[in-house]
Write a protein that holds these residues in place. Structure first.
Motif, PDB file in Angstrom:
ATOM      1  N   GLU A 318      -9.927  29.695  -7.295  1.00 59.29           N
ATOM      2  CA  GLU A 318     -10.564  30.817  -8.001  1.00 59.29           C
ATOM      3  C   GLU A 318     -10.829  31.987  -7.066  1.00 59.29           C
ATOM      4  N   ARG A 319     -11.030  31.682  -5.785  1.00 64.01           N
ATOM      5  CA  ARG A 319     -11.193  32.746  -4.774  1.00 64.01           C
ATOM      6  C   ARG A 319      -9.838  33.163  -4.206  1.00 64.01           C
ATOM      7  N   ARG A 320      -8.767  32.676  -4.828  1.00 66.26           N
ATOM      8  CA  ARG A 320      -7.383  32.984  -4.407  1.00 66.26           C
ATOM      9  C   ARG A 320      -7.098  32.509  -2.981  1.00 66.26           C
ATOM     10  N   ILE A 321      -7.647  31.326  -2.667  1.00 68.62           N
ATOM     11  CA  ILE A 321      -7.346  30.664  -1.394  1.00 68.62           C
ATOM     12  C   ILE A 321      -6.529  29.416  -1.713  1.00 68.62           C
ATOM     13  N   GLN A 322      -5.328  29.347  -1.135  1.00 64.42           N
ATOM     14  CA  GLN A 322      -4.433  28.229  -1.442  1.00 64.42           C
ATOM     15  C   GLN A 322      -4.680  27.067  -0.481  1.00 64.42           C
ATOM     16  N   THR A 323      -4.742  25.871  -1.021  1.00 65.44           N
ATOM     17  CA  THR A 323      -4.900  24.674  -0.184  1.00 65.44           C
ATOM     18  C   THR A 323      -3.832  23.668  -0.568  1.00 65.44           C
ATOM     19  N   SER A 324      -3.736  22.590   0.210  1.00 65.79           N
ATOM     20  CA  SER A 324      -2.766  21.546  -0.121  1.00 65.79           C
ATOM     21  C   SER A 324      -3.305  20.186   0.336  1.00 65.79           C
ATOM     22  N   VAL A 325      -2.525  19.158   0.114  1.00 60.36           N
ATOM     23  CA  VAL A 325      -2.898  17.808   0.534  1.00 60.36           C
ATOM     24  C   VAL A 325      -1.730  17.202   1.304  1.00 60.36           C
ATOM     25  N   HIS A 326      -1.958  16.898   2.577  1.00 55.57           N
ATOM     26  CA  HIS A 326      -0.923  16.267   3.411  1.00 55.57           C
ATOM     27  C   HIS A 326      -1.423  14.903   3.873  1.00 55.57           C
ATOM     28  N   TYR A 327      -1.117  13.876   3.198  1.00 55.14           N
ATOM     29  CA  TYR A 327      -0.221  13.794   2.061  1.00 55.14           C
ATOM     30  C   TYR A 327      -0.802  12.825   1.059  1.00 55.14           C
ATOM     31  N   PRO A 328      -0.355  12.888  -0.199  1.00 54.34           N
ATOM     32  CA  PRO A 328      -0.581  11.710  -1.021  1.00 54.34           C
ATOM     33  C   PRO A 328       0.210  10.578  -0.342  1.00 54.34           C
ATOM     34  N   PRO A 329      -0.441   9.474   0.064  1.00 54.91           N
ATOM     35  CA  PRO A 329       0.277   8.434   0.811  1.00 54.91           C
ATOM     36  C   PRO A 329       1.505   7.938   0.035  1.00 54.91           C
ATOM     37  N   ILE A 330       2.584   7.705   0.764  1.00 58.87           N
ATOM     38  CA  ILE A 330       3.851   7.335   0.121  1.00 58.87           C
ATOM     39  C   ILE A 330       3.711   6.017  -0.647  1.00 58.87           C
ATOM     40  N   HIS A 331       2.910   5.079  -0.097  1.00 59.22           N
ATOM     41  CA  HIS A 331       2.836   3.754  -0.737  1.00 59.22           C
ATOM     42  C   HIS A 331       2.158   3.817  -2.107  1.00 59.22           C
ATOM     43  N   GLN A 332       1.536   4.978  -2.440  1.00 62.06           N
ATOM     44  CA  GLN A 332       0.897   5.094  -3.760  1.00 62.06           C
ATOM     45  C   GLN A 332       1.811   5.715  -4.817  1.00 62.06           C
ATOM     46  N   PHE A 333       3.002   6.159  -4.434  1.00 57.69           N
ATOM     47  CA  PHE A 333       3.929   6.754  -5.410  1.00 57.69           C
ATOM     48  C   PHE A 333       4.616   5.675  -6.246  1.00 57.69           C
ATOM     49  N   LEU A 339       7.362  -1.663  -2.879  1.00 59.63           N
ATOM     50  CA  LEU A 339       7.244  -1.792  -1.430  1.00 59.63           C
ATOM     51  C   LEU A 339       5.829  -1.492  -0.950  1.00 59.63           C
ATOM     52  N   GLY A 340       5.102  -0.721  -1.772  1.00 59.76           N
ATOM     53  CA  GLY A 340       3.839  -0.147  -1.331  1.00 59.76           C
ATOM     54  C   GLY A 340       2.733  -1.152  -1.102  1.00 59.76           C
ATOM     55  N   GLY A 341       2.718  -2.219  -1.889  1.00 53.95           N
ATOM     56  CA  GLY A 341       1.592  -3.133  -1.832  1.00 53.95           C
ATOM     57  C   GLY A 341       1.731  -4.245  -0.811  1.00 53.95           C
ATOM     58  N   ARG A 342       2.771  -4.181   0.016  1.00 52.47           N
ATOM     59  CA  ARG A 342       3.057  -5.334   0.884  1.00 52.47           C
ATOM     60  C   ARG A 342       2.104  -5.508   2.047  1.00 52.47           C
ATOM     61  N   ARG A 343       1.554  -4.402   2.538  1.00 49.94           N
ATOM     62  CA  ARG A 343       0.642  -4.489   3.678  1.00 49.94           C
ATOM     63  C   ARG A 343      -0.619  -3.692   3.335  1.00 49.94           C
ATOM     64  N   PRO A 344      -1.784  -4.158   3.755  1.00 49.77           N
ATOM     65  CA  PRO A 344      -2.988  -3.359   3.520  1.00 49.77           C
ATOM     66  C   PRO A 344      -2.958  -2.115   4.421  1.00 49.77           C
ATOM     67  N   LEU A 345      -3.324  -0.969   3.850  1.00 51.04           N
ATOM     68  CA  LEU A 345      -3.341   0.289   4.612  1.00 51.04           C
ATOM     69  C   LEU A 345      -4.716   0.928   4.397  1.00 51.04           C
ATOM     70  N   LEU A 346      -5.728   0.213   4.898  1.00 54.46           N
ATOM     71  CA  LEU A 346      -7.110   0.553   4.537  1.00 54.46           C
ATOM     72  C   LEU A 346      -7.539   1.923   5.041  1.00 54.46           C
ATOM     73  N   ARG A 347      -7.115   2.253   6.275  1.00 58.59           N
ATOM     74  CA  ARG A 347      -7.561   3.547   6.831  1.00 58.59           C
ATOM     75  C   ARG A 347      -6.825   4.708   6.169  1.00 58.59           C
ATOM     76  N   THR A 348      -5.581   4.462   5.763  1.00 60.78           N
ATOM     77  CA  THR A 348      -4.853   5.489   4.999  1.00 60.78           C
ATOM     78  C   THR A 348      -5.530   5.687   3.651  1.00 60.78           C
ATOM     79  N   ASP A 349      -5.825   4.574   2.976  1.00 66.26           N
ATOM     80  CA  ASP A 349      -6.495   4.665   1.674  1.00 66.26           C
ATOM     81  C   ASP A 349      -7.857   5.373   1.804  1.00 66.26           C
TER      82      ASP A 349
END
Ligand SMILES: *Cc1c(COP(=O)(O)O)cnc(C)c1O
Length: 385
Positions: A318-333, A339-349
């Motif tokens: 709303e203040r015309r400031i653009q932001t982004s997210v790096h990244y939505p973790p790949i294992h959640q796509f 493949l995503g659920g094979r290992r716990p990735l607690l700190r990424t989550d």
């Protein structure tokens, strides 16, 4: 300069006369596909990195794809890669027939892949590690190269964020067998679409060169110059070549990179000074200049747990400031469900819903930085539970 929508865009490209002239001169030269400007861009990029060879490609994804093929990743192989990464790294592993195995990050202060988790993920099928230098901050290469050596793994560096960045004084991208760079418009060295692979290995260089251009032994440019009349095809390659117009832009941008990276460092430092510890916000990599030089590709903050990121991003928009997210973790796509659920990735989550990328580009003014800082703090305060 982009026009209109944003008061502070996430990133921005220069559009000055020097760049326009470089592109126009190339158009007027009458030779647009891979030729002398690409060769010069490669030579200068290799020089920047201190590498024996650099090969330009159509984009950073093509660089990763060819690098993985050149080091012979394929069906039956596992390739370790951080999940907090751009999806291209995992997609290209899949395209070779190998299986991506997702690895956790170190934690809130260090969003790079955790060497201990890399070690834990190694199996007899592990072939390679794709090492990302998140945001331009070098991963723990001493530890990662040590693990690779111990288990006879190949290291490919995804240095898309890190042109000009160093680790113990040596350039990012030169530690693994092959280093891959991207010149997409929002990267530190933008040409629109483009990429580069660097290597010190003559045999890998030859494989990469063949794979880049259909597996053909000569180029149109060689034949145009009368240096070759025919060709053989010795492997099943691709057309992943870079063109002359982008190489001409790349040569101009390459000259600007050191100064622009310095300006990025100043902006980052100001963000850090004003934001780290304010309203519960932290900035990862709290001691960035200690022994390694970041290329400061991204300005990422972590918001306190419980803050509604969507609300913060909407308030900033709303203040015309653009932001982004790096990244939505790949294992959640969805494409990585299996493949995503094979290992716990607690700190990424644990950081996935808290990371927020702020505007950062060399042309940012002090006023723009101040605006982002002020608006972010008030947005986080109002979105706090
Ligand atoms: C940009 C990027 C890529 C892909 O590069 P393209 O040039 O967009 O294909 C790969 N990995 C990372 C980490 C990136 O940031």
């Amino acid at each position: 300069m982009t026009e209109g929508r944003w008061q502070v865009p996430l990133s921005d490209v220069a559009t000055d006369d020097e760049l326009v002239r470089a592109a126009a001169d190339t158009v007027k030269s009458g030779w647009w596909s891979m030729g002398p400007r690409v060769a010069e861009f490669e030579e200068k990029f290799a020089e920047l990195c201190g590498s024996s060879h650099a090969l330009a490609v159509a984009n950073g994804t093509a660089a990763l794809h060819l690098a993985l093929l050149a080091v012979e990743c394929g069906p039956g192989d596992e390739v370790l890669v951080p999940s907090l990464n751009f999806v291209a790294a995992a997609n290209t592993i899949v395209h070779t027939g190998a299986t991506p195995v997702f690895v956790d990050i170190c934690g809130d202060d260090d969003l790079n892949m955790d060497p201990a988790d890399v070690e834990a993920a190694v199996t007899p099928a592990t072939k390679a590690i794709v090492v990302l230098h998140y945001g331009g901050y070098a991963a723990d290469l001493d530890a990662l190269m040590g693990i690779a050596e111990k288990h006879s793994l190949v290291v490919v560096e995804d240095a898309a964020h890190a042109p000009g960045g160093t680790y113990n004084g040596r350039k990012c991208g030169t530690f693994g067998a092959i280093g891959c760079f991207s010149f997409f418009s929002n990267k530190n060295l933008p040409v629109g679409e483009g990429g580069m692979m660097v290597t010190d290995d003559d045999e890998l260089r030859e494989r990469l060169r063949l794979l880049r251009s259909h597996g053909m032994t000569t180029l149109t440019w060689d034949r145009h110059r009368g240096h070759a009349h025919s060709y053989d095809v010795v492997t099943h390659g691709f057309n992943y070549r870079l063109d002359e117009i982008r190489a001409a832009l790349g040569l101009v941008q390459l000259n600007r990179l050191p100064k622009e990276n310095e300006r990025r460092a100043e902006i980052s430092a100001r963000y850090r000074k004003e934001l780290h510890g304010t309203a519960g916000i932290t900035m990862p990599f709290p001691d960035p200049e200690a022994q390694h030089l970041s290329s400061h590709h991204l300005a990422v903050v972590l918001m306190p747990a419980g803050v509604d990121r969507f609300a913060v991003r909407t308030a900033l928009e709303e203040r015309r400031i653009q932001t982004s997210v790096h990244y939505p973790p790949i294992h959640q796509f969805s494409a990585y469900d299996e493949l995503g659920g094979r290992r716990p990735l607690l700190r990424t989550d644990a950081v996935a819903d808290r990371v927020l990328t702020l505007p950062l580009y060399a042309g940012m003014s002090e006023d723009q930085i101040e605006t982002v800082v002020g608006e972010l703090v008030s947005a986080v305060e109002s979105a706090s539970p």
